[in-house]
Motif scaffolding. Structure first.
Motif, PDB file in Angstrom:
ATOM      1  N   LYS A   7      -2.666  14.444   4.255  1.00  0.00           N
ATOM      2  CA  LYS A   7      -3.353  13.802   3.139  1.00  0.00           C
ATOM      3  C   LYS A   7      -3.581  12.355   3.556  1.00  0.00           C
ATOM      4  O   LYS A   7      -2.668  11.696   4.053  1.00  0.00           O
ATOM      5  CB  LYS A   7      -2.476  13.855   1.887  1.00  0.00           C
ATOM      6  N   THR A   8      -4.819  11.861   3.382  1.00  0.00           N
ATOM      7  CA  THR A   8      -5.145  10.498   3.813  1.00  0.00           C
ATOM      8  C   THR A   8      -5.889   9.748   2.710  1.00  0.00           C
ATOM      9  O   THR A   8      -6.236  10.327   1.679  1.00  0.00           O
ATOM     10  CB  THR A   8      -6.040  10.502   5.064  1.00  0.00           C
ATOM     11  N   ASN A   9      -6.153   8.488   2.973  1.00  0.00           N
ATOM     12  CA  ASN A   9      -7.020   7.718   2.084  1.00  0.00           C
ATOM     13  C   ASN A   9      -8.338   7.358   2.773  1.00  0.00           C
ATOM     14  O   ASN A   9      -9.016   6.422   2.378  1.00  0.00           O
ATOM     15  CB  ASN A   9      -6.310   6.468   1.557  1.00  0.00           C
ATOM     16  N   LEU A  10      -8.699   8.129   3.798  1.00  0.00           N
ATOM     17  CA  LEU A  10     -10.002   7.965   4.435  1.00  0.00           C
ATOM     18  C   LEU A  10     -11.062   8.308   3.394  1.00  0.00           C
ATOM     19  O   LEU A  10     -10.908   9.275   2.654  1.00  0.00           O
ATOM     20  CB  LEU A  10     -10.132   8.902   5.633  1.00  0.00           C
ATOM     21  N   HIS A  11     -12.130   7.526   3.309  1.00  0.00           N
ATOM     22  CA  HIS A  11     -13.085   7.810   2.244  1.00  0.00           C
ATOM     23  C   HIS A  11     -14.553   7.795   2.669  1.00  0.00           C
ATOM     24  O   HIS A  11     -15.423   8.068   1.844  1.00  0.00           O
ATOM     25  CB  HIS A  11     -12.876   6.845   1.076  1.00  0.00           C
ATOM     26  N   HIS A  38     -12.696  16.930   0.008  1.00  0.00           N
ATOM     27  CA  HIS A  38     -11.441  17.331  -0.629  1.00  0.00           C
ATOM     28  C   HIS A  38     -10.833  16.106  -1.311  1.00  0.00           C
ATOM     29  O   HIS A  38     -10.915  14.997  -0.786  1.00  0.00           O
ATOM     30  CB  HIS A  38     -10.476  17.878   0.433  1.00  0.00           C
ATOM     31  N   GLN A  39     -10.236  16.287  -2.461  1.00  0.00           N
ATOM     32  CA  GLN A  39      -9.688  15.137  -3.194  1.00  0.00           C
ATOM     33  C   GLN A  39      -8.599  14.407  -2.412  1.00  0.00           C
ATOM     34  O   GLN A  39      -8.383  13.216  -2.603  1.00  0.00           O
ATOM     35  CB  GLN A  39      -9.166  15.548  -4.572  1.00  0.00           C
ATOM     36  N   ASN A  40      -7.919  15.104  -1.502  1.00  0.00           N
ATOM     37  CA  ASN A  40      -6.867  14.482  -0.693  1.00  0.00           C
ATOM     38  C   ASN A  40      -7.349  14.029   0.681  1.00  0.00           C
ATOM     39  O   ASN A  40      -6.549  13.630   1.511  1.00  0.00           O
ATOM     40  CB  ASN A  40      -5.674  15.430  -0.537  1.00  0.00           C
ATOM     41  N   LYS A  41      -8.664  14.088   0.914  1.00  0.00           N
ATOM     42  CA  LYS A  41      -9.252  13.620   2.181  1.00  0.00           C
ATOM     43  C   LYS A  41      -8.446  14.129   3.376  1.00  0.00           C
ATOM     44  O   LYS A  41      -7.848  13.389   4.137  1.00  0.00           O
ATOM     45  CB  LYS A  41      -9.341  12.092   2.221  1.00  0.00           C
TER      46      LYS A  41
END
Length: 69
Positions: A7-11, A38-41
């Motif tokens: 799970k990342t915060n790449l956006h 995906h909501q969790n990137k």
């Protein structure tokens, strides 16, 4: 070979461009992709061994949040 998901915060594509050189340089990374929809990137990494210890510090070192799923 193992597949590990994070799970990342790449956006955006700019984030992906930032991590690309680091992941491509890792000897045991065969393939990787990011699911920005995906909501969790989700960052999915295929490794040619079971040594996944460098992934998290590498991505965090680039300023992103990451945790194994």
């Amino acid at each position: 070979m193992i597949t590990v998901k994070y799970k990342t915060n790449l956006h955006c594509n700019s984030c992906i461009k930032t991590i690309t050189p680091a992941l491509n340089k890792m000897d045991n990374v065969d393939f990787w992709k990011v699911d920005l929809n995906h909501q969790n990137k989700i960052l999915e990494v295929n490794l040619d061994d079971d040594n996944k210890t460098d992934i998290i510090p590498t991505i965090e070192g680039l300023g992103f949040k990451i945790e194994e799923l």
